[in-house]
Design an enzyme around this catalytic site. Structure first.
Site, short mmCIF file in Angstrom:
data_model
loop_
_atom_site.label_atom_id
_atom_site.label_comp_id
_atom_site.label_asym_id
_atom_site.label_seq_id
_atom_site.Cartn_x
_atom_site.Cartn_y
_atom_site.Cartn_z
NE ARG A 83 -3.37 2.85 0.92
CZ ARG A 83 -4.36 3.15 1.76
NH1 ARG A 83 -4.88 2.22 2.51
NH2 ARG A 83 -4.82 4.38 1.84
NE ARG A 92 -7.88 4.05 -2.01
CZ ARG A 92 -7.78 4.94 -1.02
NH1 ARG A 92 -7.90 4.58 0.22
NH2 ARG A 92 -7.61 6.21 -1.30
CG ASP A 95 -8.56 1.62 1.90
OD1 ASP A 95 -7.61 2.04 2.55
OD2 ASP A 95 -9.41 2.35 1.34
CG ASP A 97 -11.16 1.69 5.89
OD1 ASP A 97 -10.02 2.14 6.13
OD2 ASP A 97 -11.78 1.94 4.83
#
Ligand code: ROI
Length: 162
Positions: A83, A92, A95, A97
């Protein structure tokens, strides 16, 4: 233990493999257990449109880690998988989260939980729906069924057999 939900997203370098590799890396950690994995979905990019479609999923884990410690582990995996933070809202490789951490509401420099934008993000709400019942309450935001009713499926597709 609290139910913790993590959102996964990728739109570069074989996105499906990126998500699968991230799940394998999470399985190696002794400090958390994966309880459930949603279907994988393809979704049109939110933000700049000149980027590939995303693959998104949500997983449920249980963990002895605090939210900040969990964030450190997630960022380690993002970094291991190459990343690079470039453009805001740009493409990207991975990710990860923290979407929800039990009923906790966290508003710190590093973390905003429930993750900001959950209610507008079909690529979060639809995979999350795979893992909870329709009465599930998201702190501050209310019932998932009400959020889904206001969040069209535009551009999101469940991928079968992944
Ligand atoms: N758009 C989609 N469809 N899925 C994502 O995971 C995603 N992640 C992001 C932004 C750039 C906001 N757009 C996204 O960070």
């Amino acid at each position: 233990m609290d139910k913790v939900f993590i959102g996964l997203g990728s739109n570069l370098d074989s996105p499906v493999s990126q998500l699968k590799n991230a799940i394998e890396s999470l399985k190696q950690l002794e400090t958390l257990t994966i309880q459930n994995v949603s279907s994988f979905y393809s979704s049109s990019p939110m933000g700049p449109q000149d980027q590939p479609d995303y693959i998104n999923a949500v997983i449920e884990i249980s963990s002895v880690l605090t939210a900040e410690q969990l964030l450190d582990e997630l960022q380690n995996i993002e970094n291991e998988q190459g990343r690079v933070r470039k453009q805001r809202w740009g493409a990207r490789t991975l990710d990860l989260d923290i979407l929800l951490y039990g009923n906790d509401v966290i508003d710190s420099e590093r973390l905003s939980v429930p993750h900001s934008g959950i209610s507008e993000r079909n690529f979060v709400l639809y995979p999350l729906r795979d893992l909870v019942d329709s009465n599930f309450i998201i702190p501050n935001l209310g019932k998932i069924s009400a959020l889904l009713a206001n969040c069209p499926m535009d551009g999101i597709k469940r991928l079968n057999d992944i």
